[in-house]
Design a protein around this motif. Structure first.
Motif: not given
Length: 245
Positions: A174-180
């Motif tokens: 995922t994009a880093p910002t979408e991980l969680y």
């Protein structure tokens, strides 16, 4: 993904002897301490760095008590605690591979000396800043224990960028910002998330086999054993029996 994959790392750490296991826990305690200080809070809800550190610790089966105690000590020590800096080192390994090393250190001279020594003794070489980092990109990596069509569709709906089936399950990037958002969305839909962490993934891989593969794996493991080293990433595509050993 490269042969030195997250699944392989998890298997190796779970099978580590007591000495190496203790080292893994110590690294996570250091990461938790640094995250509390950098984020200014012991509450993961308002400290993304701490949330990442907790998730990484849980992936390596660090006990809840260890995690909570590390956070409490970091909060209570305040400014008097160790001042860890995040420093990244770059180098080259056997077979023309690129290696990226993330560290948390309170003594840069000691850390770079230790890393240079390992490279020199294990058939690699320490590179200059920027020499290999351009080959890696920060991504969120999620491991699911199942790779059904429904699981893949759910991951895509939630924002996954790439999927890969393996014998262990499903690797999701995922994009880093979408991980969680993706990880928590999958959990809420009933899927078992084995791990969710930020990783540095190579844009291209280099196939390595034979003695070069053995030497590279030894180099990576010796680097990982250094106290100041948090993670070691490479662009190597290793034979399955070596990557999982």
């Amino acid at each position: 993904m490269a042969g030195h994959s997250k699944w392989a790392q998890i298997k190796r750490k779970k099978g580590a002897n007591d000495k190496r296991r203790s080292g893994v826990i110590s690294k996570h305690v250091r990461a938790l301490t640094a995250a509390v200080r950098s984020g200014g809070s012991g509450d993961p809800a308002g400290n993304l760095a701490l949330k990442n550190a907790i998730a990484a610790a849980k992936t390596d089966n660090v006990g809840v008590e260890n995690i909570e105690n590390a956070i409490k000590r970091a909060v209570s020590s305040g400014e008097s605690g160790a001042d860890y800096k995040e420093v990244t080192y770059e180098g080259y390994g056997p077979g023309g591979t690129a290696i990226l090393i993330s560290t948390l250190t309170d003594n840069v001279n000691r850390t770079v000396g230790d890393i240079r020594s390992v490279f020199n003794k294990r058939g690699g070489s320490l590179g200059n800043s920027g020499s290999v980092a351009w080959q890696f990109e920060s991504k969120g990596v999620i491991l699911l224990t199942e790779a059904t069509e429904a699981a893949q569709e759910a991951a895509i709906e939630l924002g996954a960028e790439d999927l890969q089936e393996t014998e262990d399950g499903l690797e999701i990037s995922t994009a880093p910002t979408e991980l969680y958002a993706v990880s928590e969305g999958l959990t809420s839909r009933g899927y078992t998330v084995q791990s969710a962490s930020l990783e540095m993934l190579p844009s291209n891989t280099v196939a390595v086999s034979g003695s070069d593969a053995d030497k590279l794996m030894t180099l990576i493991e010796v680097l990982e054993d250094l106290d100041d080293v948090q993670n070691v990433y490479s662009n190597a595509e290793l034979p399955e029996e070596i990557g999982a050993s």
